[in-house]
Design a protein around this motif. Structure first.
Motif, PDB file in Angstrom:
ATOM      1  N   LYS A 125       0.842  -1.195   0.000  1.00 45.10           N
ATOM      2  CA  LYS A 125       0.000   0.000   0.000  1.00 45.10           C
ATOM      3  C   LYS A 125       0.880   1.249   0.000  1.00 45.10           C
ATOM      4  N   TYR A 126       1.947   1.218   0.785  1.00 42.37           N
ATOM      5  CA  TYR A 126       2.890   2.346   0.777  1.00 42.37           C
ATOM      6  C   TYR A 126       3.557   2.484  -0.584  1.00 42.37           C
ATOM      7  N   ILE A 127       3.952   1.354  -1.160  1.00 46.98           N
ATOM      8  CA  ILE A 127       4.569   1.398  -2.486  1.00 46.98           C
ATOM      9  C   ILE A 127       3.596   1.983  -3.498  1.00 46.98           C
ATOM     10  N   ARG A 128       2.351   1.551  -3.442  1.00 43.83           N
ATOM     11  CA  ARG A 128       1.331   2.065  -4.364  1.00 43.83           C
ATOM     12  C   ARG A 128       1.064   3.549  -4.114  1.00 43.83           C
ATOM     13  N   TYR A 129       1.170   3.984  -2.854  1.00 47.48           N
ATOM     14  CA  TYR A 129       0.974   5.410  -2.528  1.00 47.48           C
ATOM     15  C   TYR A 129       2.020   6.261  -3.247  1.00 47.48           C
ATOM     16  N   TYR A 130       3.276   5.827  -3.164  1.00 49.23           N
ATOM     17  CA  TYR A 130       4.358   6.601  -3.773  1.00 49.23           C
ATOM     18  C   TYR A 130       4.440   6.384  -5.289  1.00 49.23           C
ATOM     19  N   TYR A 131       4.071   5.205  -5.729  1.00 53.24           N
ATOM     20  CA  TYR A 131       4.139   4.871  -7.156  1.00 53.24           C
ATOM     21  C   TYR A 131       2.801   4.243  -7.564  1.00 53.24           C
ATOM     22  N   PRO A 132       1.797   5.098  -7.825  1.00 50.58           N
ATOM     23  CA  PRO A 132       0.418   4.636  -8.073  1.00 50.58           C
ATOM     24  C   PRO A 132       0.274   3.653  -9.235  1.00 50.58           C
ATOM     25  N   LYS A 133       1.190   3.691 -10.194  1.00 51.89           N
ATOM     26  CA  LYS A 133       1.069   2.821 -11.359  1.00 51.89           C
ATOM     27  C   LYS A 133       1.689   1.441 -11.134  1.00 51.89           C
ATOM     28  N   THR A 134       2.211   1.210  -9.923  1.00 52.25           N
ATOM     29  CA  THR A 134       2.841  -0.068  -9.626  1.00 52.25           C
ATOM     30  C   THR A 134       1.824  -1.200  -9.662  1.00 52.25           C
TER      31      THR A 134
END
Length: 344
Positions: A125-134
């Motif tokens: 979720k944190y990764i998606r927050y910083y990189y939404p297209k992940t």
């Protein structure tokens, strides 16, 4: 009565301060509760074991249909090769007592994957927050006879359960010649999320550039990866687990940080590009040769130093976002603007 009220107020104020402190600590990371993401770990290890009771051809077809690219990689790159058919490899596995014993222990240690799924969900979720297209990969648990730990392939991330059984597993003492104890001591369940996160960061998000050949470049690159892990791993993940140190090794680095930095400078190592000379500061090992007494130094000191430089850079440049940090390619700029100068 007045004394009681005063004490009551003091207690109330104390807890208010404590609550405020921990609220500030918890709010350091962004709120990701609105992100719709839920990690589930598929148990290929169990499906493979259960297939023993069915025909080899049927099992092969079912596993291929369910796991696709992972199954192909598992059969031909992890436990077998292209010289043998899938059914031949399955037959060999099912006849192997060591495979049976290993699978049994893995199933016992990891009877419930929900705690790990919860941590991975929060991390991604944190990764998606910083990189939404992940894109969220497919997570697949397996055992490979200690061949691979966290492989990444076509839309999947593997979790080699046999390489996270716990440092005292009887299997690790039996394979010490191929997997030394300084490595297998980290084969513990609490390492699953950090190692999976690190692999995803290195292989999917921030691949190292070929031109980054100097020790400084490699320091900063690795430091950025670890700083990224700081931002996305669950709160409370120890630094020792992130980098793979013992508590004693981490303490040694902190105690001798100034001496470590001085060693690089005195030997003109920061801009050295000869990998034979710098790999000792980047590679796994029980210690770093040439530093410390009685082999007490920590390994991969260049990676640890790079981590401290990046942390200092972000402290000194609070306007820099995580995305800007990870995109920055000027490693000398990061060093200079970090004002990194460790004290004794």
């Amino acid at each position: 009565m007045m004394i009681y009220n005063v004490k009551l107020c003091q207690i109330y104020l104390f807890f208010l301060v404590v609550l405020t402190f921990f609220s500030c600590k918890q709010s350091a990371k962004p709120d990701v509760s609105h992100i719709d993401l839920n990690v589930k770990i598929e148990r290929f290890d169990r499906d493979l074991a259960q297939g023993k009771s069915a025909g080899l051809q049927q099992t092969d077809e079912l596993l291929h249909k369910k796991y696709g690219a992972f199954y192909d990689d598992y059969m031909h790159r992890m436990v077998g090769n292209f010289e043998y058919s899938n059914t031949e490899i399955l037959s060999t596995l099912y006849k192997d007592q060591a495979y049976y014993d290993l699978n049994k222990e893995a199933d016992s240690v990891f009877s419930d994957m929900k705690p790990i799924e919860k941590e991975l969900t929060q991390t991604f979720k944190y990764i998606r927050y910083y990189y939404p297209k992940t894109s969220l990969p497919r997570f697949v648990a397996f055992i490979s006879g200690f061949a691979v730990q966290t492989p990444i392939g076509d839309n999947y991330m593997g979790i080699g359960l046999d390489m996270f059984l716990g440092k005292n597993s009887k299997f690790y003492r039996a394979i010490v010649e191929s997997v030394p104890l300084y490595l297998s001591r980290r084969f513990r369940p609490e390492y699953i999320v950090p190692r999976t996160t690190e692999t995803f960061a290195r292989e999917e998000l921030f691949k190292e550039q070929d031109e980054d050949r100097s020790l400084l470049s490699k320091m900063i690159y690795n430091g950025k990866i670890l700083y990224f892990m700081d931002q996305v791993l669950p709160d409370g993940t120890p630094d020792s687990v992130k980098i793979g140190y013992t508590a004693k090794q981490l303490a040694w680095c902190k105690t001798f940080e100034r001496d470590i930095w001085g060693y690089y400078l005195q030997n003109d190592l920061l801009f050295e590009t000869d990998y034979q000379k710098i790999q000792v500061f980047l590679s796994e090992g029980p210690f770093t040769p040439g530093l410390g007494e009685k082999n007490e130094s920590a390994p991969k000191l260049g990676i640890w130093t790079g981590w401290q430089i990046v942390r200092k850079y972000m402290q000194e440049n609070k306007q820099v976002t995580l995305q800007q940090l990870m995109a920055e390619k000027d490693m000398q700029k990061i060093l200079q603007q970090s004002k990194y100068k460790p004290k004794s």
